[in-house]
Design an enzyme around this catalytic site. Structure first.
Site, PDB file in Angstrom:
ATOM      1  N   GLU A 134       0.805  -1.229   0.000  1.00 30.63           N
ATOM      2  CA  GLU A 134       0.000   0.000   0.000  1.00 30.63           C
ATOM      3  C   GLU A 134       0.841   1.284   0.000  1.00 30.63           C
ATOM      4  O   GLU A 134       0.461   2.279  -0.619  1.00 30.63           O
ATOM      5  CB  GLU A 134      -0.962   0.010   1.191  1.00 30.63           C
ATOM      6  CG  GLU A 134      -2.090  -1.010   1.099  1.00 30.63           C
ATOM      7  CD  GLU A 134      -1.696  -2.405   1.546  1.00 30.63           C
ATOM      8  OE1 GLU A 134      -0.522  -2.606   1.963  1.00 30.63           O
ATOM      9  OE2 GLU A 134      -2.540  -3.310   1.480  1.00 30.63           O
ATOM     10  N   ARG A 212      -1.106  -7.971   4.469  1.00 23.17           N
ATOM     11  CA  ARG A 212      -0.150  -8.870   3.827  1.00 23.17           C
ATOM     12  C   ARG A 212       1.199  -8.891   4.543  1.00 23.17           C
ATOM     13  O   ARG A 212       1.831  -9.935   4.643  1.00 23.17           O
ATOM     14  CB  ARG A 212       0.085  -8.464   2.363  1.00 23.17           C
ATOM     15  CG  ARG A 212      -0.967  -9.015   1.428  1.00 23.17           C
ATOM     16  CD  ARG A 212      -0.797  -8.521   0.005  1.00 23.17           C
ATOM     17  NE  ARG A 212      -1.990  -8.845  -0.758  1.00 23.17           N
ATOM     18  CZ  ARG A 212      -2.068  -9.834  -1.650  1.00 23.17           C
ATOM     19  NH1 ARG A 212      -1.039 -10.572  -1.942  1.00 23.17           N
ATOM     20  NH2 ARG A 212      -3.206 -10.064  -2.293  1.00 23.17           N
ATOM     21  N   HIS A 243     -11.514 -12.002   7.924  1.00 23.75           N
ATOM     22  CA  HIS A 243     -11.376 -11.643   6.498  1.00 23.75           C
ATOM     23  C   HIS A 243     -11.404 -12.926   5.654  1.00 23.75           C
ATOM     24  O   HIS A 243     -10.930 -13.971   6.102  1.00 23.75           O
ATOM     25  CB  HIS A 243     -10.029 -10.912   6.357  1.00 23.75           C
ATOM     26  CG  HIS A 243      -9.791 -10.257   5.041  1.00 23.75           C
ATOM     27  ND1 HIS A 243      -9.577 -10.957   3.884  1.00 23.75           N
ATOM     28  CD2 HIS A 243      -9.695  -8.946   4.690  1.00 23.75           C
ATOM     29  CE1 HIS A 243      -9.376 -10.118   2.887  1.00 23.75           C
ATOM     30  NE2 HIS A 243      -9.447  -8.884   3.348  1.00 23.75           N
TER      31      HIS A 243
HETATM   32  C1  UD1 Z   1      -6.786  -5.848  -0.044  1.00 29.60           C
HETATM   33  C2  UD1 Z   1      -5.859  -4.664  -0.228  1.00 29.60           C
HETATM   34  C3  UD1 Z   1      -5.532  -4.031   1.122  1.00 29.60           C
HETATM   35  C4  UD1 Z   1      -6.782  -3.720   1.916  1.00 29.60           C
HETATM   36  C5  UD1 Z   1      -7.643  -4.958   2.008  1.00 29.60           C
HETATM   37  C6  UD1 Z   1      -8.937  -4.622   2.692  1.00 29.60           C
HETATM   38  C7  UD1 Z   1      -4.239  -4.809  -2.056  1.00 29.60           C
HETATM   39  C8  UD1 Z   1      -2.918  -5.271  -2.501  1.00 29.60           C
HETATM   40  N1  UD1 Z   1      -4.614  -5.119  -0.822  1.00 29.60           N
HETATM   41  O1  UD1 Z   1      -6.078  -6.833   0.679  1.00 29.60           O
HETATM   42  O2  UD1 Z   1      -4.816  -2.824   0.904  1.00 29.60           O
HETATM   43  O3  UD1 Z   1      -6.407  -3.325   3.211  1.00 29.60           O
HETATM   44  O4  UD1 Z   1      -7.936  -5.440   0.685  1.00 29.60           O
HETATM   45  O5  UD1 Z   1      -9.615  -5.744   3.115  1.00 29.60           O
HETATM   46  O6  UD1 Z   1      -4.916  -4.183  -2.822  1.00 29.60           O
HETATM   47  N2  UD1 Z   1     -11.374 -12.842  -0.770  1.00 29.60           N
HETATM   48  C9  UD1 Z   1     -12.572 -13.473  -1.000  1.00 29.60           C
HETATM   49  N3  UD1 Z   1     -13.716 -12.726  -1.051  1.00 29.60           N
HETATM   50  C10 UD1 Z   1     -13.721 -11.385  -0.855  1.00 29.60           C
HETATM   51  C11 UD1 Z   1     -12.497 -10.743  -0.609  1.00 29.60           C
HETATM   52  C12 UD1 Z   1     -11.331 -11.482  -0.580  1.00 29.60           C
HETATM   53  O7  UD1 Z   1     -12.624 -14.683  -1.171  1.00 29.60           O
HETATM   54  O8  UD1 Z   1     -14.786 -10.760  -0.894  1.00 29.60           O
HETATM   55  C13 UD1 Z   1     -10.138 -13.647  -0.736  1.00 29.60           C
HETATM   56  C14 UD1 Z   1      -9.679 -14.120  -2.128  1.00 29.60           C
HETATM   57  O9  UD1 Z   1      -9.147 -15.408  -2.020  1.00 29.60           O
HETATM   58  C15 UD1 Z   1      -8.555 -13.123  -2.459  1.00 29.60           C
HETATM   59  C16 UD1 Z   1      -7.959 -12.906  -1.088  1.00 29.60           C
HETATM   60  O10 UD1 Z   1      -9.075 -12.846  -0.206  1.00 29.60           O
HETATM   61  O11 UD1 Z   1      -7.650 -13.647  -3.398  1.00 29.60           O
HETATM   62  C17 UD1 Z   1      -7.092 -11.693  -0.910  1.00 29.60           C
HETATM   63  O12 UD1 Z   1      -7.719 -10.521  -1.444  1.00 29.60           O
HETATM   64  P1  UD1 Z   1      -6.811  -9.291  -1.928  1.00 29.60           P
HETATM   65  O13 UD1 Z   1      -7.695  -8.196  -2.392  1.00 29.60           O
HETATM   66  O14 UD1 Z   1      -5.778  -9.792  -2.855  1.00 29.60           O
HETATM   67  O15 UD1 Z   1      -6.022  -8.876  -0.621  1.00 29.60           O
HETATM   68  P2  UD1 Z   1      -6.516  -8.336   0.765  1.00 29.60           P
HETATM   69  O16 UD1 Z   1      -5.637  -8.920   1.802  1.00 29.60           O
HETATM   70  O17 UD1 Z   1      -7.969  -8.469   0.883  1.00 29.60           O
HETATM   71  N1  UDP Z   2     -15.319  -3.824   8.074  1.00 27.35           N
HETATM   72  C1  UDP Z   2     -16.566  -4.403   7.878  1.00 27.35           C
HETATM   73  N2  UDP Z   2     -16.739  -5.711   8.234  1.00 27.35           N
HETATM   74  C2  UDP Z   2     -15.750  -6.458   8.766  1.00 27.35           C
HETATM   75  C3  UDP Z   2     -14.468  -5.855   8.933  1.00 27.35           C
HETATM   76  C4  UDP Z   2     -14.287  -4.540   8.557  1.00 27.35           C
HETATM   77  O1  UDP Z   2     -17.507  -3.759   7.431  1.00 27.35           O
HETATM   78  O2  UDP Z   2     -15.990  -7.628   9.082  1.00 27.35           O
HETATM   79  C5  UDP Z   2     -15.129  -2.414   7.678  1.00 27.35           C
HETATM   80  C6  UDP Z   2     -14.546  -1.512   8.727  1.00 27.35           C
HETATM   81  O3  UDP Z   2     -15.529  -0.967   9.571  1.00 27.35           O
HETATM   82  C7  UDP Z   2     -13.852  -0.455   7.893  1.00 27.35           C
HETATM   83  C8  UDP Z   2     -13.371  -1.227   6.680  1.00 27.35           C
HETATM   84  O4  UDP Z   2     -14.182  -2.399   6.626  1.00 27.35           O
HETATM   85  O5  UDP Z   2     -14.764   0.525   7.427  1.00 27.35           O
HETATM   86  C9  UDP Z   2     -11.930  -1.596   6.849  1.00 27.35           C
HETATM   87  O6  UDP Z   2     -11.602  -2.551   5.919  1.00 27.35           O
HETATM   88  P1  UDP Z   2     -10.332  -3.469   6.049  1.00 27.35           P
HETATM   89  O7  UDP Z   2      -9.935  -3.600   7.468  1.00 27.35           O
HETATM   90  O8  UDP Z   2     -10.647  -4.699   5.271  1.00 27.35           O
HETATM   91  O9  UDP Z   2      -9.255  -2.655   5.211  1.00 27.35           O
HETATM   92  P2  UDP Z   2      -8.239  -1.468   5.562  1.00 27.35           P
HETATM   93  O10 UDP Z   2      -9.014  -0.352   6.166  1.00 27.35           O
HETATM   94  O11 UDP Z   2      -7.209  -2.038   6.480  1.00 27.35           O
HETATM   95  O12 UDP Z   2      -7.646  -1.130   4.240  1.00 27.35           O
END
Ligand code: UD1
Ligand code: UDP
Length: 382
Positions: A134, A212, A243
């Site tokens: 990020e 990550r 998550h």
């Molecule tokens: C992403 C963002 C991170 C943000 C986070 C919020 C990047 C590199 N990372 O990380 O900045 O803080 O989202 O949550 O852009 N998956 C599902 N269903 C969903 C969502 C995710 O199955 O609705 C699973 C999938 O297997 C996917 C994995 O989660 O491949 C990871 O998702 P990804 O968007 O790559 O990374 P995040 O850790 O979610």
């Molecule tokens: N959030 C949500 N449901 C959850 C966890 C988080 O609605 O089970 C909301 C939270 O209130 C905030 C946003 O998701 O508004 C934060 O997302 P996340 O922690 O995935 O990402 P980040 O803010 O770290 O990028």
């Protein structure tokens, strides 16, 4: 007068929560033709937000894959955006924050010579590996963008140090706008456990962890510390909406399953989440968004990271950095659970991130920049 075509582009849960109120603000104004493109970097977690805000995207790239890599997300977004931008021809593309969608969305717009507006601009840790990827995403978007909507003065100052001074507005964070629509007094949860928890006599700790750079040993340390907290404090109830990332699911279930006071539940929809936060005792998280929301609700936050790009709430005393080592996390949580005056020092509502009018300011700033309004908006905190 022809309308200004403004396209919001987002793909993950936090971007959606923070962009939905802006997309709705733009759609409600006569001077804009608002369009919305989702990459669906997240699928289920994105759709949940779209449902709550009743937002219907005009374009959906549907790119998510299980265990997706940074390169796949970026390349699929970039090629997907090509067709969208050719067809829609927006006058301005708005991206949010620091995800792969954000970076690819801004780059695609640049390739099409379309101006870019960056919402939640100017956050920095100055460590390229944390948060990863990020920190670099938001720096790169800072270079690509023409308009920079900074939540706070210190975000503006960060951009100034990089010689980014034109097109910069201090607006507050749109998440506070969202929060003002979701938290209600007599909320009834659809997640069963959340309705039966005793928020008055027990200490409900809201946990999230997904970053990550915490994959592997840091996440193991965090989970081990959380279990120790649950073991050591019989009055503690840990609620952890896990998550959907398979890496996170595996770690959480490996270390936290089979404990009577640790509740691993599915991701919550945003209303459930905000209302749980409003009722809990303490938040332990590596999330960015939670660090902004919890202080506004008067809830102390222990940040499960080595650094934060959100120093405002640390300065205000409601957020502390707990790091990613087991012992300090356990000690800091123990202190807050056993020492009322330490807890009270942190548990006061502060709003360094916004006043609920960020979306209005951003829309006004866009209108002003494109000559549709005489005055720029007043800065947040001015
Ligand atoms: C992403 C963002 C991170 C943000 C986070 C919020 C990047 C590199 N990372 O990380 O900045 O803080 O989202 O949550 O852009 N998956 C599902 N269903 C969903 C969502 C995710 O199955 O609705 C699973 C999938 O297997 C996917 C994995 O989660 O491949 C990871 O998702 P990804 O968007 O790559 O990374 P995040 O850790 O979610
Ligand atoms: N959030 C949500 N449901 C959850 C966890 C988080 O609605 O089970 C909301 C939270 O209130 C905030 C946003 O998701 O508004 C934060 O997302 P996340 O922690 O995935 O990402 P980040 O803010 O770290 O990028």
């Amino acid at each position: 007068m022809s309308k200004l075509k403004v396209m919001t582009v987002f793909g993950t849960r936090p971007e959606a929560i923070k962009m939905a109120p802006l997309a709705l603000e733009l759609a409600g104004r006569p001077e804009f033709d608002a369009q919305c493109c989702v990459t669906a970097q997240h699928r289920e977690m994105l759709d949940s937000v779209l449902d709550i805000f009743q937002l219907k995207p005009d374009y959906d790239l549907n790119i998510m894959e299980p265990r997706q890599t940074l390169s796949t997300i970026t390349s699929k977004c970039l090629t997907g955006m090509d067709g969208v931008l050719e067809e829609a021809k927006p006058d301005l593309v708005l991206v949010h924050g620091d995800t792969s969608t954000t970076f690819a969305g801004a780059l695609a717009a640049f390739y099409h010579k379309i101006p870019v507006g960056h919402v939640e601009a100017g956050l920095r840790t100055y460590d390229k590996w944390s948060p990863y990827p990020e920190e670099l995403n938001r720096k790169l978007v800072g270079s690509l963008a023409d308009l920079h909507f900074c939540p706070t003065v210190s975000n503006r100052d960060n951009l100034a140090r990089e010689n980014i001074r034109d097109g910069v507005f201090i607006t507050g964070n749109t998440v506070i706008d969202a929060l003002q629509t979701t938290v209600v007094k007599d909320f009834s949860f659809s997640e069963k456990i959340l309705n039966v928890l005793d928020y008055v006599n027990r200490k409900v700790i809201l946990v999230t962890c997904h970053r990550r750079e915490n994959y592997g040993q840091p996440m193991t340390n965090i989970m081990t510390a959380l279990r120790r907290v649950a073991d050591a404090f019989p009055e503690a109830e840990l609620v952890y909406p896990v998550h959907l990332s398979p890496v996170v699911q595996e770690a959480a279930h490996k270390y936290l399953d089979n404990h009577p006071r640790i509740h691993l539940i599915a991701p919550l929809d945003v209303r459930e989440m905000h209302n749980l936060m409003a009722r809990c005792h303490l938040v332990m998280t590596d999330s960015g968004g939670l660090q902004e929301e919890a202080p506004a609700l008067g809830k102390p936050v222990l940040v499960l990271r080595k650094e934060t790009e959100r120093p405002e709430a640390v300065a205000a005393g409601t957020v502390r950095l707990a790091g990613v080592e087991e012992e300090p996390i356990f000690q800091m949580a123990s202190q807050l659970l056993s020492n009322r005056s330490e807890y009270d020092k942190m548990a006061h509502a502060v709003n360094p991130y916004g006043d609920g009018r960020a979306c209005r300011r951003i829309a006004d700033a866009i209108a002003w920049h494109f000559g549709l309004r005489k005055e720029p908006p007043e800065a947040f905190g001015a």
